[in-house]
Design a protein around this motif. Structure first.
Motif, mmCIF file in Angstrom:
data_model
loop_
_atom_site.group_PDB
_atom_site.id
_atom_site.type_symbol
_atom_site.label_atom_id
_atom_site.label_comp_id
_atom_site.label_asym_id
_atom_site.label_seq_id
_atom_site.Cartn_x
_atom_site.Cartn_y
_atom_site.Cartn_z
ATOM 1 N N ASP A 314 0.856 -1.181 0.000
ATOM 2 C CA ASP A 314 0.000 0.000 0.000
ATOM 3 C C ASP A 314 0.897 1.237 0.000
ATOM 4 N N GLN A 315 1.162 1.767 -1.188
ATOM 5 C CA GLN A 315 2.175 2.811 -1.317
ATOM 6 C C GLN A 315 1.821 4.090 -0.567
ATOM 7 N N GLU A 316 0.559 4.399 -0.526
ATOM 8 C CA GLU A 316 0.135 5.628 0.155
ATOM 9 C C GLU A 316 0.405 5.515 1.658
ATOM 10 N N ARG A 317 -0.026 4.391 2.227
ATOM 11 C CA ARG A 317 0.223 4.181 3.667
ATOM 12 C C ARG A 317 1.728 4.065 3.934
ATOM 13 N N GLY A 318 2.416 3.445 2.984
ATOM 14 C CA GLY A 318 3.866 3.287 3.096
ATOM 15 C C GLY A 318 4.562 4.627 3.157
ATOM 16 N N ARG A 319 4.127 5.552 2.291
ATOM 17 C CA ARG A 319 4.723 6.882 2.244
ATOM 18 C C ARG A 319 4.506 7.614 3.570
ATOM 19 N N LYS A 320 3.280 7.458 4.109
ATOM 20 C CA LYS A 320 2.948 8.113 5.384
ATOM 21 C C LYS A 320 3.814 7.555 6.523
ATOM 22 N N LEU A 321 3.971 6.235 6.520
ATOM 23 C CA LEU A 321 4.779 5.606 7.569
ATOM 24 C C LEU A 321 6.223 6.107 7.488
ATOM 25 N N LEU A 322 6.749 6.165 6.264
ATOM 26 C CA LEU A 322 8.125 6.623 6.076
ATOM 27 C C LEU A 322 8.286 8.069 6.575
ATOM 28 N N GLU A 323 7.306 8.898 6.290
ATOM 29 C CA GLU A 323 7.349 10.299 6.752
ATOM 30 C C GLU A 323 7.348 10.369 8.285
ATOM 31 N N THR A 324 6.529 9.499 8.888
ATOM 32 C CA THR A 324 6.460 9.444 10.356
ATOM 33 C C THR A 324 7.815 9.044 10.931
ATOM 34 N N LEU A 325 8.425 8.024 10.305
ATOM 35 C CA LEU A 325 9.719 7.545 10.783
ATOM 36 C C LEU A 325 10.791 8.626 10.619
ATOM 37 N N GLN A 326 10.746 9.342 9.496
ATOM 38 C CA GLN A 326 11.717 10.420 9.259
ATOM 39 C C GLN A 326 11.558 11.527 10.295
ATOM 40 N N GLU A 327 10.314 11.790 10.675
ATOM 41 C CA GLU A 327 10.021 12.812 11.693
ATOM 42 C C GLU A 327 10.605 12.376 13.043
ATOM 43 N N LEU A 328 10.450 11.097 13.342
ATOM 44 C CA LEU A 328 10.976 10.526 14.586
ATOM 45 C C LEU A 328 12.502 10.688 14.627
ATOM 46 N N GLU A 329 13.142 10.395 13.495
ATOM 47 C CA GLU A 329 14.600 10.516 13.406
ATOM 48 C C GLU A 329 15.042 11.971 13.576
ATOM 49 N N LYS A 330 14.281 12.871 12.945
ATOM 50 C CA LYS A 330 14.600 14.302 13.001
ATOM 51 C C LYS A 330 14.570 14.801 14.457
ATOM 52 N N GLN A 331 13.566 14.337 15.192
ATOM 53 C CA GLN A 331 13.454 14.729 16.608
ATOM 54 C C GLN A 331 14.697 14.290 17.387
ATOM 55 N N GLY A 332 15.131 13.047 17.122
ATOM 56 C CA GLY A 332 16.330 12.519 17.788
ATOM 57 C C GLY A 332 17.557 13.350 17.452
ATOM 58 N N LEU A 333 17.679 13.715 16.158
ATOM 59 C CA LEU A 333 18.836 14.503 15.714
ATOM 60 C C LEU A 333 18.819 15.900 16.336
ATOM 61 N N GLU A 334 17.634 16.520 16.415
ATOM 62 C CA GLU A 334 17.534 17.864 16.993
ATOM 63 C C GLU A 334 17.859 17.854 18.485
ATOM 64 N N GLY A 335 17.356 16.823 19.161
ATOM 65 C CA GLY A 335 17.646 16.684 20.593
ATOM 66 C C GLY A 335 19.142 16.542 20.842
ATOM 67 N N MET A 336 19.797 15.751 19.978
ATOM 68 C CA MET A 336 21.232 15.524 20.129
ATOM 69 C C MET A 336 22.042 16.785 19.804
#
Length: 366
Positions: A314-336
């Motif tokens: 499901d490419q649409e849901r897949g894209r959303k999940l990837l965006e969520t994961l990227q957001e999670l990573e970004k938060q970690g990077l900003e905190g660090m």
């Protein structure tokens, strides 16, 4: 007790965090509490491959981290053990042996080294500026900082070097007829060097993450036979007052994985979700080895795999999940970033729970 053989114990070992194949004792890469980082890659050389079980390159990674309080000390530990015990034995959990020699990257807050081996022989180069990469081939030429005492004599006795003129480790010890994998590595090595060159002078953790995710260069491998199984990026500040931060995916294919930060502090919360199960009757420990297979996937790996399947269906849901994961990573990077710039002083308990909390958050999204 290493993967295949036992070595004498050290009086004191350092705390380590490791990214490793679940069936063996060593690690592909990792860091210790003193900010030393080591990673390895397989390489084929003119020295014959030892079918006998000895130390794996991955054992040497862990031994260097456990026993070295600096990159140089880790290098000395690894070369001494290599000379004493040799390297050999299968590097893959399969009945047909897969054997190779090793090259290593070592770094701490102040120094970086490349260590390359051929059997018990080795050469090391200290990197004093710029960037450096390795990629399944010998890459140290004549700029050798330290070497095995008998290295040049070995090359002369085998007729690989005349004993006159410049001595290039890569030239002398590389195979004339390379295995196909080594040929492919040449292009990957050049591409990695070029990607680093493009960012020269302003390489950040994000830069390295993007390079590790690069499919075109072959650095991020996504084929079933050999895919990139785990990735790690470390930030090692020169200022000893600042902590070293190590980012791990703990899942395959970094282009679809989250880099999660880990910092060494007292009382780190264990993260069983990324620890592979252990087995009483482990086929890797029974002789003959690898006669059966077991499922070594940890909880994060299983959920990540299921999510990848969903992303493909499901490419649409897949894209959303990837965006969520990227957001999670970004938060970690900003905190660090705030932590490394000294603008924020987190509580030690927060840092102790950091990696656990990031893994938990990722699991929740899946």
């Amino acid at each position: 007790q290493c993967t295949y053989l036992e070595v004498e114990q050290a009086e004191h070992t350092h705390a380590v965090v490791l990214s490793r194949p679940a069936w063996l004792w060593g690690a592909e890469m990792g860091a210790n509490e003193h900010g030393v980082c080591v990673g390895n890659e397989g390489v084929w050389t003119r020295e014959p491959l030892g079918q006998d079980e000895a130390l794996l390159g991955m054992d040497l990674v862990r031994l260097g981290l456990e026993r070295g309080s600096s990159a140089r000390e880790a290098l000395e530990v690894m070369t001494a053990l290599l000379e004493r015990y040799g390297q050999g034995g299968s590097c893959k959990e399969e009945p047909v042996p897969f054997v190779y020699h090793n090259t290593f990257l070592l770094a701490d807050r102040a120094e970086a080294w490349v260590l390359e081996t051929a059997g018990r022989y080795w050469a090391a180069q200290r990197i004093t500026e710029g960037s450096r990469n390795i990629s399944n081939q010998l890459s140290i030429g004549s700029e050798i900082t330290a070497e095995h005492a008998g290295l040049r004599q070995r090359a002369r006795s085998q007729g690989w070097w005349s004993g006159h003129g410049e001595f290039s480790f890569a030239q002398v010890f590389s195979l004339e007829q390379q295995p196909p994998r080594m040929e492919a590595a040449k292009a990957r090595f050049q591409a990695g060097r070029e990607l680093l060159r493009q960012h020269a002078g302003h390489i950040t953790a994000e830069t390295l993450m993007s390079i590790l995710r690069d499919k075109g260069s072959g650095i991020c491998v996504d084929s079933e036979g050999f895919r990139t199984a785990g990735s790690m990026v470390s930030v090692l500040p020169r200022d000893p007052a600042l902590p070293c931060v190590h980012f791990f995916t703990a899942t395959p294919d970094p282009s679809r994985s989250v880099f999660k930060p880990f910092v060494f502090v007292a009382g780190i919360k264990p993260v069983p979700q990324v620890r592979s199960p252990t087995f009483l009757q482990d086929p890797a420990k029974q002789i003959p080895r690898f006669q059966s297979s077991v499922d070594r996937r940890h909880e994060l790996y299983r959920r990540h795999q299921a999510a990848l399947e969903l992303m493909e269906q499901d490419q649409e849901r897949g894209r959303k999940l990837l965006e969520t994961l990227q957001e999670l990573e970004k938060q970690g990077l900003e905190g660090m970033k705030a932590l490394l710039e000294g603008t924020e002083t987190p509580h030690l308990e927060e840092l102790a729970d950091l990696f656990f909390d990031c893994v938990e958050a990722e699991l929740k999204f899946y």
